[in-house]
Motif scaffolding. Structure first.
Motif, short mmCIF file in Angstrom:
data_model
loop_
_atom_site.label_atom_id
_atom_site.label_comp_id
_atom_site.label_asym_id
_atom_site.label_seq_id
_atom_site.Cartn_x
_atom_site.Cartn_y
_atom_site.Cartn_z
N THR A 49 -60.01 38.10 -11.61
CA THR A 49 -61.32 37.48 -11.78
C THR A 49 -62.36 38.59 -11.68
O THR A 49 -62.20 39.52 -10.88
CB THR A 49 -61.59 36.39 -10.74
N ASN A 50 -63.39 38.51 -12.50
CA ASN A 50 -64.38 39.59 -12.48
C ASN A 50 -65.41 39.42 -11.37
O ASN A 50 -66.20 40.32 -11.10
CB ASN A 50 -65.08 39.73 -13.83
N VAL A 109 -65.35 37.21 -7.50
CA VAL A 109 -64.72 36.17 -6.69
C VAL A 109 -65.72 35.10 -6.25
O VAL A 109 -65.31 34.00 -5.87
CB VAL A 109 -64.03 36.78 -5.45
N PRO A 132 -67.56 33.79 -10.82
CA PRO A 132 -66.83 34.40 -11.93
C PRO A 132 -67.32 33.93 -13.29
O PRO A 132 -67.72 32.79 -13.46
CB PRO A 132 -65.39 33.95 -11.69
N GLU A 170 -58.07 41.86 -8.59
CA GLU A 170 -56.88 42.00 -9.42
C GLU A 170 -55.67 41.96 -8.50
O GLU A 170 -55.62 42.66 -7.49
CB GLU A 170 -56.93 43.32 -10.20
N THR A 213 -61.87 34.27 -15.35
CA THR A 213 -60.75 34.07 -14.42
C THR A 213 -59.49 33.91 -15.25
O THR A 213 -59.48 33.16 -16.25
CB THR A 213 -60.95 32.81 -13.56
N GLY A 241 -64.87 41.99 -8.06
CA GLY A 241 -63.75 41.45 -8.81
C GLY A 241 -62.47 41.53 -8.00
O GLY A 241 -62.39 42.18 -6.95
N SER A 252 -63.58 31.08 -19.15
CA SER A 252 -64.92 31.44 -18.75
C SER A 252 -65.60 30.16 -18.31
O SER A 252 -65.90 29.30 -19.14
CB SER A 252 -65.68 32.08 -19.92
N TRP A 312 -54.87 34.18 -15.13
CA TRP A 312 -53.64 34.36 -14.38
C TRP A 312 -52.44 34.27 -15.31
O TRP A 312 -52.54 33.76 -16.43
CB TRP A 312 -53.50 33.35 -13.24
#
Length: 474
Positions: free
Chosen positions: A208-209, A211, A214, A189, A217, A187, A247, A219
């Motif tokens: 994002t959990n 890259v 995902p 952060e 995601t 992920g 998602s 922002w």
């Protein structure tokens, strides 16, 4: 007999590996992971962003943990997991070595295929090949972190833990539970003060959990449009933000998960407390959700309340959410959103005419890898509060005493039929769900524990327990 002798010799060889006085070595042979030797090409595919990476375990401060596995079939694997800091950087790696041995005659062969860069396909662009190389070597990374949350620059690569985006309108106290406590996930952060880019009174957050593949995601961008006008001191710190979370659609999504949703939030916040070590804002959100597969219309709601934080140690928010159009889901991106059933999703719906009240606070001991969160929820309609819920979660992601890793959760439900009030209900075990996943090390053993306890309306318990014992040779 020769195979057993060969295995014994291999154990003796591992026992002679040099470790520092503060380090520990574990020789582990979990029964569920025993496997015959496989070809190098098959071994390189052991990393999967959907199933989790190699198993991991925590470490003591600035030391390493050696963990191993061997089978009588001739396959063995070693994993060294150092944990250290350099300035604002902290690192947690998981270095793998595997191989095979023979007993007649005895021989040892190491397999370094995981360390070799993947072959570049004919016609593959340099950008795509660079991503493949990064993905290949990321299996050795548990976490890399620079700075702390709410610094002018903060970056973390690894499994997401305790994430709140802005005031929590779209992502609020998120823990990645898609992989086990012993596994990591790539992920990302990111928090950036735009002043570093020459843009004053603005900032950016991104999460994002995974890259590479995902399922979440999100922002947020924000600005203080009056920050450059000191004559408007009372509203100079007014902040306007735009958040987005999605998602991505998945071709193999399961019934009930409804992956592919998009959420947007416009937020306005005004500081009420601004200290060097603590900030608190009054906020208002306008939230929109795209429709699910059973609906043709989007959903809308507004939300307002207070939120605040210290630098990275403490964060809280308390809010009132009022849906006014469509089928609105509260906390759509909760920690277990990837594993929800259709029934679980239905329970998140806030009907029109119902107001949702909630409060969340979290404590983050980032250096120690300890994350604590508590949440209180209630609905209000027809002049009455109902459907109380209280949730608490503790997450340990690094070695702490004898606990290598831990995910402990407590959930108290208040069905309308019981008539329990909030504080009264916390004093009983009625309608309580306890669950825990942990790795506990007590020499010469380590235990993988999975425990679930369900208490019904009469506080009668139903237990589910899963264990795996690992024997430490070193």
């Amino acid at each position: 007999m020769p195979r057993r002798l060969g295995l014994l010799l291999l154990m003796i060889l591992l026992a002679t590996l040099p470790l520092s006085a503060e380090s520990e070595g574990d020789f582990v042979m979990p029964p569920e992971q025993s496997q015959p030797p496989v070809e190098p090409d098959a071994q390189t595919s052991s990393y999967s962003t959907t199933e989790g990476s190699w198993p991991i375990a925590g470490t003591e401060s600035s030391t390493g943990l050696l963990e191993g596995m061997a089978t009588s079939d001739g396959f063995f694997a070693l994993s060294y997991m150092p944990d250290f800091s350099i300035g604002k950087f902290t690192f947690q790696f998981d270095v793998k070595i595997k191989g095979s041995y023979e007993t007649e005659p005895f021989g040892l062969a190491l397999d370094f295929s995981d360390w070799e860069a993947p072959a570049r396909d004919e016609g593959e662009s340099l950008g795509d090949y660079t991503i493949d190389v990064f993905k290949h070597y990321s299996r050795f990374i548990r976490t890399i972190q620079y700075g702390e949350r709410y610094d002018s620059l903060y970056v973390r690569f690894g499994k997401l833990l305790g994430i709140t985006l802005g005031d929590g309108a779209l992502v609020n106290g998120y823990f990645d539970r898609s992989v086990s406590v012993r596994s990591s996930r790539p992920g990302l952060e990111l928090m950036v003060d735009a002043m570093l880019l020459g843009i004053p009174n603005a900032g950016f957050e991104f999460i994002t959990n995974d890259v590479f593949k995902p399922t979440l995601t999100a922002w947020r961008i924000f600005s203080r449009p009056l920050g450059g006008y000191p004559e408007y001191e009372s509203v100079a710190a007014l902040q306007i933000g735009l958040s987005f979370a999605q998602s991505p659609a998945s071709p193999d999504e399961q019934e009930g998960q409804l992956l592919g949703r998009k959420l947007v939030a416009l937020d306005i916040s005004l500081p009420v407390i601004t200290w060097n070590w603590f900030n608190a804002d009054f906020f208002t959100d306008f939230i929109a959700q795209t429709p699910d597969r059973e609906e043709s219309q989007p959903a809308f709601a507004y939300r307002y309340g207070l939120w605040g934080h210290t630098k990275s140690f403490f964060i809280f928010n308390a809010s009132v959410t009022v849906p006014f159009f469509g089928r609105y889901y509260a906390e759509y991106f909760s920690s277990d959103f990837e594993n929800r059933s259709a029934e679980d999703l239905d329970e998140l719906v806030i009907e029109e005419g119902t107001t949702r009240l909630d409060a969340m606070f979290g404590l983050n001991f980032v250096r120690e890898g300890v994350y604590l969160r508590a949440k209180m929820v209630s609905n209000y309609s027809d002049g009455d509060y109902h459907d109380y819920r209280f949730l608490a979660n503790a997450r340990i992601d690094k070695r702490l005493f004898n606990i290598v890793s831990l995910d402990l959760s407590y959930e108290k439900l208040y069905p309308t039929t019981t008539g329990e009030r909030f504080l009264e209900g916390l004093q009983t075990l009625k309608n309580v769900i306890l669950s825990a996943s942990a790795v506990v090390k007590v020499k010469p053993y380590s235990f993988d524990l999975g425990l679930s306890i369900l208490f019904d309306e009469q506080a009668h318990a139903t237990y589910t327990l899963d264990t795996a014992v690992r024997i430490s040779i070193l």
